[in-house]
Design a protein around this motif. Structure first.
Motif, PDB file in Angstrom:
ATOM      1  N   PRO A   1       4.617   2.286   3.403  1.00 35.88           N
ATOM      2  CA  PRO A   1       3.873   3.463   2.934  1.00 35.88           C
ATOM      3  C   PRO A   1       4.410   4.732   3.583  1.00 35.88           C
ATOM      4  O   PRO A   1       4.701   4.744   4.786  1.00 35.88           O
TER       5      PRO A   1
ATOM      6  N   ILE B   1       3.596   8.896   3.941  1.00 36.57           N
ATOM      7  CA  ILE B   1       2.695  10.026   3.744  1.00 36.57           C
ATOM      8  C   ILE B   1       3.482  11.294   4.062  1.00 36.57           C
ATOM      9  O   ILE B   1       4.031  11.433   5.158  1.00 36.57           O
TER      10      ILE B   1
ATOM     11  N   LEU C   1      -5.821  -1.781   3.003  1.00 38.14           N
ATOM     12  CA  LEU C   1      -5.013  -0.559   2.915  1.00 38.14           C
ATOM     13  C   LEU C   1      -4.002  -0.639   1.771  1.00 38.14           C
ATOM     14  O   LEU C   1      -3.761   0.356   1.073  1.00 38.14           O
ATOM     15  N   GLU C   2      -3.415  -1.807   1.578  1.00 37.61           N
ATOM     16  CA  GLU C   2      -2.453  -1.950   0.486  1.00 37.61           C
ATOM     17  C   GLU C   2      -3.145  -1.840  -0.871  1.00 37.61           C
ATOM     18  O   GLU C   2      -2.603  -1.259  -1.812  1.00 37.61           O
TER      19      GLU C   2
ATOM     20  N   ARG D   1      -3.632   1.755  -1.400  1.00 35.64           N
ATOM     21  CA  ARG D   1      -2.402   2.433  -1.816  1.00 35.64           C
ATOM     22  C   ARG D   1      -2.193   2.285  -3.321  1.00 35.64           C
ATOM     23  O   ARG D   1      -1.841   3.248  -4.004  1.00 35.64           O
TER      24      ARG D   1
ATOM     25  N   GLY E   1      -4.261   4.666  -5.139  1.00 38.60           N
ATOM     26  CA  GLY E   1      -4.098   6.070  -4.794  1.00 38.60           C
ATOM     27  C   GLY E   1      -5.097   6.575  -3.784  1.00 38.60           C
ATOM     28  O   GLY E   1      -5.392   7.776  -3.728  1.00 38.60           O
ATOM     29  N   LYS E   2      -5.601   5.686  -2.936  1.00 38.65           N
ATOM     30  CA  LYS E   2      -6.648   6.038  -1.960  1.00 38.65           C
ATOM     31  C   LYS E   2      -6.223   5.739  -0.529  1.00 38.65           C
ATOM     32  O   LYS E   2      -7.074   5.611   0.357  1.00 38.65           O
ATOM     33  N   LEU E   3      -4.927   5.638  -0.263  1.00 34.88           N
ATOM     34  CA  LEU E   3      -4.489   5.192   1.051  1.00 34.88           C
ATOM     35  C   LEU E   3      -4.996   6.089   2.176  1.00 34.88           C
ATOM     36  O   LEU E   3      -5.536   5.594   3.179  1.00 34.88           O
ATOM     37  N   GLU E   4      -4.829   7.394   2.046  1.00 37.19           N
ATOM     38  CA  GLU E   4      -5.209   8.283   3.152  1.00 37.19           C
ATOM     39  C   GLU E   4      -6.717   8.270   3.419  1.00 37.19           C
ATOM     40  O   GLU E   4      -7.127   8.112   4.578  1.00 37.19           O
TER      41      GLU E   4
ATOM     42  N   THR F   1      -7.653   4.830   4.917  1.00 42.11           N
ATOM     43  CA  THR F   1      -7.184   4.705   6.301  1.00 42.11           C
ATOM     44  C   THR F   1      -8.131   5.437   7.247  1.00 42.11           C
ATOM     45  O   THR F   1      -8.539   4.901   8.289  1.00 42.11           O
TER      46      THR F   1
END
Length: 214
Positions: A51, A53, A111-112, A115, A118-121, A124
């Motif tokens: 990933p 960012i 987390l994956e 991702r 589209g919500k990884l940040e 996290t």
């Protein structure tokens, strides 16, 4: 979920084995001097699955070997997030997963899934904020935190976990290869920062940004 449990256990055992008894939860061994270790070109620390960012072509790259269950990773998170926000055109963060705690591998699966959605940040951030509620392996708290951050839990639970597990195994192998001993471990443009404080990470990134601007 049942099929996942055995693989998760194997991953954690593999991660523990590579450390050789080092201080897993806070980074490096007590008393080791602060130094920089050159690991090689930045690209050697990044896998296609990693990933990212920030801008993919940013001149400064932070690679973080990261465990969402790690208390030290949680403590460093505001600094890392602030650095990426401070240098939106100059810095990218590459996340490498190193599951060292009960529940870590399942949190990484979350987390994956985030991702993909589209919500990884935000997920996290939510997992780290809620970490005291689930870091001992009580994963219902992790799923609940992710859902509050916008994760579609039904879709996430239905996703195959084969890729995420393979990526974790690769990250464990890569951590061993470059001398990582615990989490969080940071590389800035290919140089390992040993026993850094949040302030030292920020200063090193700032120096790298300034150097690239010359």
């Amino acid at each position: 979920m049942n099929r996942r449990i055995g693989v998760v256990a194997t991953l954690v055992v593999s991660a523990l084995a590579f450390t050789g008894g080092a201080m897993l939860y806070s980074g490096t061994a007590e008393g080791e001097p602060t130094k920089k270790v050159v690991a090689g070109p930045v690209d050697s620390l990044i896998r296609p699955h990693s990933p990212i960012i920030g801008p993919k072509n940013a001149p400064v790259t932070i690679v973080e070997f990261f465990d969402p269950s790690c208390e030290a990773c949680r403590a460093f998170y505001p600094t890392v997030k602030g650095i990426v926000a401070k240098y939106p055109k100059d810095v990218r963060l590459v996340m490498r997963y190193l599951p060292l705690h009960p529940g870590s591998a399942e949190a990484i699966v979350i987390l994956e899934a985030a991702r993909v959605q589209g919500k990884l940040e935000p997920v996290t951030a939510a997992l780290l904020e809620a970490q005291p509620e689930w870091h001992d392996g009580k994963m219902d708290g992790a799923w609940a935190a992710a859902e509050k951050a916008g994760l579609n839990v039904a879709k996430a639970r239905a996703m195959p976990t084969t890729d995420a597990m393979a990526w974790m195994e690769q990250d464990i192998a890569d951590a061993r290869a470059v001398g990582v001993r615990g989490t969080p471990t940071f590389f800035v443009n290919g140089e390992m920062l040993v026993q850094p404080s949040p302030e030292q990470v920020e200063a090193r990134v700032q120096a790298a940004v300034l150097a690239k601007g010359k």
